[in-house]
Design a protein around this motif. Structure first.
Motif, PDB file in Angstrom:
ATOM      1  N   THR A 144      24.261  45.493  41.872  1.00 42.14           N
ATOM      2  CA  THR A 144      24.631  45.320  43.273  1.00 42.14           C
ATOM      3  C   THR A 144      23.469  44.704  44.041  1.00 42.14           C
ATOM      4  O   THR A 144      22.354  44.599  43.538  1.00 42.14           O
ATOM      5  CB  THR A 144      25.043  46.661  43.918  1.00 42.14           C
ATOM      6  OG1 THR A 144      25.630  46.410  45.201  1.00 42.14           O
ATOM      7  CG2 THR A 144      23.862  47.598  44.072  1.00 42.14           C
ATOM      8  N   ARG A 183      27.953  47.436  45.934  1.00 37.72           N
ATOM      9  CA  ARG A 183      29.003  47.818  44.983  1.00 37.72           C
ATOM     10  C   ARG A 183      28.838  49.260  44.533  1.00 37.72           C
ATOM     11  O   ARG A 183      27.730  49.714  44.297  1.00 37.72           O
ATOM     12  CB  ARG A 183      28.973  46.892  43.763  1.00 37.72           C
ATOM     13  CG  ARG A 183      29.375  45.477  44.114  1.00 37.72           C
ATOM     14  CD  ARG A 183      29.587  44.599  42.899  1.00 37.72           C
ATOM     15  NE  ARG A 183      30.543  45.201  41.985  1.00 37.72           N
ATOM     16  CZ  ARG A 183      30.299  45.406  40.683  1.00 37.72           C
ATOM     17  NH1 ARG A 183      29.169  45.056  40.140  1.00 37.72           N
ATOM     18  NH2 ARG A 183      31.214  45.957  39.907  1.00 37.72           N
ATOM     19  N   TRP A 184      29.978  49.931  44.399  1.00 37.31           N
ATOM     20  CA  TRP A 184      30.029  51.310  43.939  1.00 37.31           C
ATOM     21  C   TRP A 184      30.580  51.366  42.526  1.00 37.31           C
ATOM     22  O   TRP A 184      31.469  50.599  42.183  1.00 37.31           O
ATOM     23  CB  TRP A 184      30.935  52.143  44.853  1.00 37.31           C
ATOM     24  CG  TRP A 184      30.299  52.454  46.147  1.00 37.31           C
ATOM     25  CD1 TRP A 184      30.193  51.614  47.225  1.00 37.31           C
ATOM     26  CD2 TRP A 184      29.674  53.660  46.521  1.00 37.31           C
ATOM     27  NE1 TRP A 184      29.533  52.238  48.240  1.00 37.31           N
ATOM     28  CE2 TRP A 184      29.203  53.496  47.841  1.00 37.31           C
ATOM     29  CE3 TRP A 184      29.459  54.867  45.872  1.00 37.31           C
ATOM     30  CZ2 TRP A 184      28.535  54.503  48.519  1.00 37.31           C
ATOM     31  CZ3 TRP A 184      28.790  55.871  46.555  1.00 37.31           C
ATOM     32  CH2 TRP A 184      28.337  55.687  47.854  1.00 37.31           C
ATOM     33  N   ASP A 213      34.556  50.853  41.502  1.00 37.83           N
ATOM     34  CA  ASP A 213      35.256  50.011  42.471  1.00 37.83           C
ATOM     35  C   ASP A 213      35.232  48.569  42.006  1.00 37.83           C
ATOM     36  O   ASP A 213      34.216  48.089  41.508  1.00 37.83           O
ATOM     37  CB  ASP A 213      34.585  50.070  43.849  1.00 37.83           C
ATOM     38  CG  ASP A 213      34.857  51.375  44.579  1.00 37.83           C
ATOM     39  OD1 ASP A 213      35.603  52.213  44.042  1.00 37.83           O
ATOM     40  OD2 ASP A 213      34.334  51.545  45.680  1.00 37.83           O
ATOM     41  N   ASP A 214      36.352  47.869  42.179  1.00 38.82           N
ATOM     42  CA  ASP A 214      36.395  46.456  41.824  1.00 38.82           C
ATOM     43  C   ASP A 214      35.683  45.603  42.872  1.00 38.82           C
ATOM     44  O   ASP A 214      35.135  44.565  42.572  1.00 38.82           O
ATOM     45  CB  ASP A 214      37.842  45.985  41.675  1.00 38.82           C
ATOM     46  CG  ASP A 214      38.503  46.596  40.450  1.00 38.82           C
ATOM     47  OD1 ASP A 214      37.767  46.954  39.510  1.00 38.82           O
ATOM     48  OD2 ASP A 214      39.731  46.713  40.448  1.00 38.82           O
ATOM     49  N   SER A 230      33.630  45.852  46.954  1.00 42.65           N
ATOM     50  CA  SER A 230      32.458  46.495  47.547  1.00 42.65           C
ATOM     51  C   SER A 230      32.933  47.342  48.720  1.00 42.65           C
ATOM     52  O   SER A 230      34.034  47.197  49.212  1.00 42.65           O
ATOM     53  CB  SER A 230      31.451  45.448  48.007  1.00 42.65           C
ATOM     54  OG  SER A 230      32.035  44.609  48.983  1.00 42.65           O
TER      55      SER A 230
END
Length: 157
Positions: free
Chosen positions: A111, A117-118, A121-122, A124
């Protein structure tokens, strides 16, 4: 111009001075940067996934905090984002850094501060308030041992 290990010591000093602030490591697949930060504290990184997966039952948040309490450098953290544990990993990281300031923690997905970004997750989503003002350390390849092995960004919402 900063060099290593002075740049690493500067990060440790800042983290120790601000309880609750963490440094998130990204793009460090071999945990090389994590190891270098751990060496500055005369320790080794704790692989969270290996430790927690050895449990016969799902550990509680209190048990996890107890297990991670004395480890200033955490790698293998993807397990903390598993819904089975029911944790808010960002809040957990902040709580650990409040309890014992000075935490360098692997962020399990690549990220940047924007977009952030997590894991899982696709896309952010915004930086969690628990991670606001944290440091984002992106590992980089170096040629010489005294080159700074990371770039630094500050997370903001």
């Amino acid at each position: 111009m900063k060099t290593w290990p002075a740049a690493g010591e500067e990060v440790w000093s800042e983290l120790s001075a601000v309880p609750g602030r963490v440094a998130l490591l990204v793009d460090d697949p071999e945990s090389t940067l994590a190891l270098r930060f751990a060496e500055l504290r005369h320790t080794t990184p704790l692989h969270v996934g290996r430790v927690l997966s050895g449990s016969l039952t799902v550990p509680t948040e209190r048990q996890i905090r107890s297990i991670l309490r004395d480890a200033p450098v955490l790698v293998g953290t993807a397990i903390l984002f598993d819904p089975v544990l029911g944790l808010d990993a960002a809040r957990l990281f902040q709580a650990l850094a409040r309890q014992e300031p000075g935490r360098v923690i692997e962020w399990p997905v690549a990220t940047t501060s924007s977009p952030f970004r997590w894991p899982g997750d696709d896309g952010s989503r915004p930086v969690s308030p628990a991670l606001e003002s944290s440091l984002l350390l992106t590992a980089r390849t170096t040629v010489f041992d005294d080159e700074v092995p990371f770039t630094l960004e500050r997370l903001r919402r």
